[in-house]
Design an enzyme around this catalytic site. Structure first.
Site, PDB file in Angstrom:
ATOM      1  NE  ARG A  82      -7.782  28.202  -2.003  1.00 14.88           N
ATOM      2  CZ  ARG A  82      -6.849  28.699  -2.800  1.00 14.88           C
ATOM      3  NH1 ARG A  82      -6.576  28.089  -3.936  1.00 14.88           N
ATOM      4  NH2 ARG A  82      -6.218  29.797  -2.481  1.00 14.88           N
ATOM      5  CE1 TYR A 133      33.858 -14.946   0.024  1.00 19.11           C
ATOM      6  CE2 TYR A 133      31.479 -14.831  -0.299  1.00 19.11           C
ATOM      7  CZ  TYR A 133      32.608 -14.450   0.401  1.00 19.11           C
ATOM      8  OH  TYR A 133      32.512 -13.592   1.460  1.00 19.11           O
ATOM      9  N   GLY A 157      35.369 -12.708   2.870  1.00 16.60           N
ATOM     10  CA  GLY A 157      36.022 -11.408   2.836  1.00 16.60           C
ATOM     11  C   GLY A 157      37.431 -11.503   2.293  1.00 16.60           C
TER      12      GLY A 157
END
Length: 458
Positions: free
Chosen positions: A284, A54, A61
């Protein structure tokens, strides 16, 4: 100028920051060049043997089962690049373009993509000359890789498109000439190897990460300044508290806050004579909140560092035995046998978490800074007392202005919806009590009127 030698050790985040900051010089280690040559030889052997692979000698595709004649393989790769160069929108910043090119070079230098030495050398020459292709920022969803942006990058190599150099925009052939290059003729699989991969999305993610880290550092510094400005205590940043929680980000942030506040004359001025029992949450609890953000950024950084050093091409060439492996849900081929090897996008979830973390950072820092500028309304009831000593009328007036501003927006929305339209202008009605048709915002109007009455002077 930063110099990178690829192929000896993985790229670090510090090196990637350097690439983003400015021009770099890239070189490839001799052992990596040997792998590149072996990968290209594997592809050449596949073509010579007539094996069907491929992207080497097939279509793409839906045309993956269509064989391409040997005489058309170069045209196949060129057409692949040109057909995917369809991006739109503003161009990527030069810094991001430089980074994605370096990431692509790092990937191709592993030898698993099968490109020839001259193709990789051309890409390196562009980076070293700081000639950066013009890459539109929109156009790829990343499903099979960053196809559109990487196609625009690759177009310049074949003499198509435009590139930037020292503030000038040049035609591709002129840019290549400035780098001492001529347009390439792509060999089998080379167009596919250049287009496949996650280098663009990874470069963008790294740019976002580094920006978030800078904002985070500024946020921690702003938090420390806020504690000092409000004559707050550094006791909540005690290392023993953080150790009992055990969260690494929290431990690190508390240590940084202690360092930033060390030796503060303001802190020493009220260390032994302070009427407050404890500070507001916004002061805090910075280690807990900021530490959680730091943990998210640290996790994202580790994922992106791995992705920056990854090979995300498809198919992949394994030079040890000549195998070709297909990813992204395709099949693994070994001399006729096929296996599944699905590829995922590991950095997507990390980036989602990073966005959430940055949003939390944007929520906590303004609160701490705001507390250092105004008296926290209601703080006396919480035992915090007057935080700044500013006249109450200044604070109250500011709060009322903000409330009225929000109400103005709400009333504007109410008027927009009064005719039965939603925020997009579409008809939106529903049945109210007594069979009367009401839109949702109309049901809220009595509440808005009540809020108006409460804010009237006197």
């Amino acid at each position: 100028m930063t110099t990178l030698t690829l192929g000896r050790s993985p790229l670090t985040l510090a090196q990637l920051r350097g690439v983003l900051d400015g021009p770099v010089t890239v070189a490839v280690a001799p052992e990596a060049w040997a792998d590149v040559d072996r990968g290209a030889a594997t592809i050449a052997a596949i073509v010579a043997e007539g094996r069907t692979v491929y992207g080497v000698n097939t279509g793409f595709g839906l045309l993956a089962n269509t064989s391409i004649a040997s005489a058309d393989l170069e045209t196949l790769q060129r057409n692949l690049v040109l057909s995917h160069a369809c991006g739109v929108g503003p161009l990527l910043p030069d810094s991001v373009t430089r980074l994605l090119m370096v990431l692509k070079i790092a990937s191709l230098s592993r030898g698993a993509s099968g490109v020839r030495r001259e193709t990789l050398q051309a890409l390196i020459a562009l980076v070293n000359a700081d000639i950066l292709p013009c890459i539109p920022s929109k156009g790829s969803v990343g499903a099979s890789g960053d196809l559109a942006p990487l196609a625009h990058m690759s177009c310049v190599l074949i003499g198509v498109g435009e590139a930037r150099c020292k503030g000038q925009t040049l035609e591709a052939e002129a840019a290549l000439e400035r780098a001492g290059l001529k347009p390439l003729v792509l060999g089998p699989k080379e167009g596919l190897a250049l287009l496949n991969g996650t280098q663009c999305s990874t470069a963008l993610a790294l740019a976002g990460l580094f920006a978030a880290e800078a904002v985070f550092a500024a946020g921690v510094a702003a938090g420390a300044l806020s504690v000092d400005a409000l004559k707050g205590s550094d006791a909540p940043f005690d290392a023993r508290i953080q150790a009992l929680r055990g969260q690494p980000g929290q431990i690190a942030v508390a240590a940084r806050l202690r360092t930033l506040m060390a030796g503060s004359a303001i802190r020493d001025s009220h260390r032994d004579d302070c009427a407050k029992v404890q500070d507001p949450y916004s002061l805090r609890c910075q280690p807990q909140v900021m530490g959680a953000v730091l943990d998210v950024l640290t996790t994202a950084a580790a994922t992106l560092e791995r992705e920056a050093n990854a090979v995300t091409d498809n198919p992949l060439v394994f030079i040890e035995d000549g195998d070709v492996c297909y990813g992204v849900g395709l099949a693994f081929q070994r001399r006729g046998r096929r296996r599944q090897n699905v590829q995922h996008r590991p950095h997507d979830l990390r980036l989602t978490a990073q966005r959430i973390g940055v949003l939390h950072l944007g929520a906590v820092v303004p609160v701490a800074v705001a507390d250092s500028r105004t008296r926290h309304q209601g703080s006396e009831a919480c035992g915090h007392g007057d935080l700044t000593g500013l006249p109450p009328q200044r604070v109250d007036a500011g709060v009322e202005r903000r409330v009225r501003s929000l109400q103005g927006v709400d009333r504007q929305c109410a008027r927009r919806h009064a005719g039965g339209e939603d925020r997009f202008g579409r008809e939106q009605t529903r049945q109210g009590q007594g069979g009367r048709t009401l839109c949702p915002v109309q049901q809220r109007q009595p509440l808005l009127r009540a809020q108006d009455q409460r804010l009237e002077p006197g």
